[in-house]
Enzyme design. Structure first.
Site, PDB file in Angstrom:
ATOM      1  N   GLY A  37       0.860  -1.198   0.000  1.00 56.07           N
ATOM      2  CA  GLY A  37       0.000   0.000   0.000  1.00 56.07           C
ATOM      3  C   GLY A  37       0.882   1.230   0.000  1.00 56.07           C
ATOM      4  N   LEU A  38       0.245   2.369  -0.168  1.00 54.75           N
ATOM      5  CA  LEU A  38       0.982   3.638  -0.216  1.00 54.75           C
ATOM      6  C   LEU A  38       1.697   3.923   1.097  1.00 54.75           C
ATOM      7  CD1 LEU A  38      -1.806   5.832  -1.872  1.00 54.75           C
ATOM      8  CD2 LEU A  38       0.335   5.072  -2.965  1.00 54.75           C
ATOM      9  N   SER A  39       2.667   4.821   1.040  1.00 56.05           N
ATOM     10  CA  SER A  39       3.310   5.283   2.276  1.00 56.05           C
ATOM     11  C   SER A  39       2.234   5.957   3.141  1.00 56.05           C
ATOM     12  CB  SER A  39       4.402   6.305   1.904  1.00 56.05           C
ATOM     13  OG  SER A  39       4.979   6.811   3.069  1.00 56.05           O
ATOM     14  N   GLY A  40       2.185   5.604   4.390  1.00 55.94           N
ATOM     15  CA  GLY A  40       1.179   6.179   5.289  1.00 55.94           C
ATOM     16  C   GLY A  40      -0.156   5.451   5.259  1.00 55.94           C
ATOM     17  N   SER A  41      -0.249   4.383   4.464  1.00 60.50           N
ATOM     18  CA  SER A  41      -1.534   3.662   4.386  1.00 60.50           C
ATOM     19  C   SER A  41      -1.804   2.893   5.679  1.00 60.50           C
ATOM     20  CB  SER A  41      -1.547   2.711   3.181  1.00 60.50           C
ATOM     21  OG  SER A  41      -0.488   1.785   3.263  1.00 60.50           O
ATOM     22  N   GLY A  42      -0.733   2.513   6.398  1.00 61.68           N
ATOM     23  CA  GLY A  42      -0.928   1.809   7.665  1.00 61.68           C
ATOM     24  C   GLY A  42      -0.228   0.467   7.749  1.00 61.68           C
ATOM     25  N   LYS A  43       0.611   0.148   6.781  1.00 63.33           N
ATOM     26  CA  LYS A  43       1.259  -1.183   6.747  1.00 63.33           C
ATOM     27  C   LYS A  43       2.043  -1.465   8.029  1.00 63.33           C
ATOM     28  CE  LYS A  43       3.626  -0.040   3.117  1.00 63.33           C
ATOM     29  NZ  LYS A  43       3.139   1.349   2.981  1.00 63.33           N
ATOM     30  N   SER A  44       2.956  -0.564   8.391  1.00 60.64           N
ATOM     31  CA  SER A  44       3.802  -0.808   9.574  1.00 60.64           C
ATOM     32  C   SER A  44       2.957  -0.854  10.839  1.00 60.64           C
ATOM     33  CB  SER A  44       4.838   0.303   9.758  1.00 60.64           C
ATOM     34  OG  SER A  44       5.638   0.390   8.631  1.00 60.64           O
ATOM     35  N   SER A 111       6.132  -1.794  -1.896  1.00 60.59           N
ATOM     36  CA  SER A 111       6.170  -2.748  -3.029  1.00 60.59           C
ATOM     37  C   SER A 111       5.171  -2.343  -4.123  1.00 60.59           C
ATOM     38  CB  SER A 111       5.952  -4.190  -2.556  1.00 60.59           C
ATOM     39  OG  SER A 111       4.957  -4.331  -1.574  1.00 60.59           O
TER      40      SER A 111
END
Ligand code: ADP
Length: 204
Positions: A37-44, A111
């Protein structure tokens, strides 16, 4: 071309402990959940919360996170398309080894390219790799801007920034979609946890 084999006369050396032995020991089955997902989408955030809940309930889990990997294993790589491809290839190889060790691996990498994610999937045995799309609009990611990166990207301080000056290719057929915009973090993590449970990975 990245990732080309340069050595010959190399063969896989199997040990005497099988993946099944390790999974019986850990009372779980190893897998990799590939968050994209985009940066800031919440992955981490989702990966870290899920890892905590898994470990608190007695499971062995590990987060592979973009910035962390770029400080060590991949510190020689930048953000060009070729370097992004190599970044993903190396991470997928590491995640595969950790999955083979019986861990529940949660990867948190933008990614952005479909081909790279498909190449990552190809590295795994069937049924061990799951793509989870953290579906958050660019607008929301930019409003969150947890690391101040969008401001820098908009002002041109960060080149090749995904969503602004570099592409993000939305997954065509991910195993899971987490739409974070109307959820709190715990609810997003719960969606991932229920998915992992429903696949049977938490049973020995
Ligand atoms: P990424 O790893 O995709 O770059 P981060 O996890 O670093 O994104 O940042 C996501 C930000 O969005 C965090 O500040 C997090 O608290 C916030 N956020 C708000 N709602 C959610 C949600 N439902 N799920 C995940 N993150 C959320």
């Amino acid at each position: 071309m990245t990732g080309e084999a340069k050595s010959q006369n190399i063969s896989w050396h199997s040990g005497q402990v099988t993946v099944g032995d390790r999974e019986r020991l850990l009372k779980q089955r190893g897998c990799t959940i590939w968050l994209t997902g985009l940066s800031g989408s919440g992955k981490s955030t989702i990966a870290v919360e899920t890892e905590k809940q898994l470990v608190n309930s007695g499971h062995a889990a590990y987060v592979l996170d973009g910035d962390n990997v770029r400080q060590g294993l991949n510190k020689d790589l930048g953000f060009s398309p070729q370097d992004r491809t190599e970044n993903i290839r190396r991470i997928a190889e590491v995640a595969k080894l950790m999955t083979d060790a019986g861990l529940i691996v949660l990867t948190a990498f933008i990614s952005p390219y479909r081909a790279d994610r498909e190449a990552a999937r190809e590295i795994f045995t069937d049924g061990k790799f799951f793509e989870a799309y953290v579906d958050t609009s660019l607008e929301t990611c930019e409003a969150r801007d947890p690391k101040g990166l969008y401001v820098k990207a908009r002002s041109g301080d960060i080149p090749e920034f995904t969503g602004i000056s570099a592409p993000y290719e939305v997954p065509n057929d991910p195993e899971l979609i987490v739409k974070t915009e109307n959820l709190v973090v715990d609810e997003s993590a719960e969606q991932l946890l229920s998915f992992i449970r429903s696949c049977g990975f938490l049973a020995g």
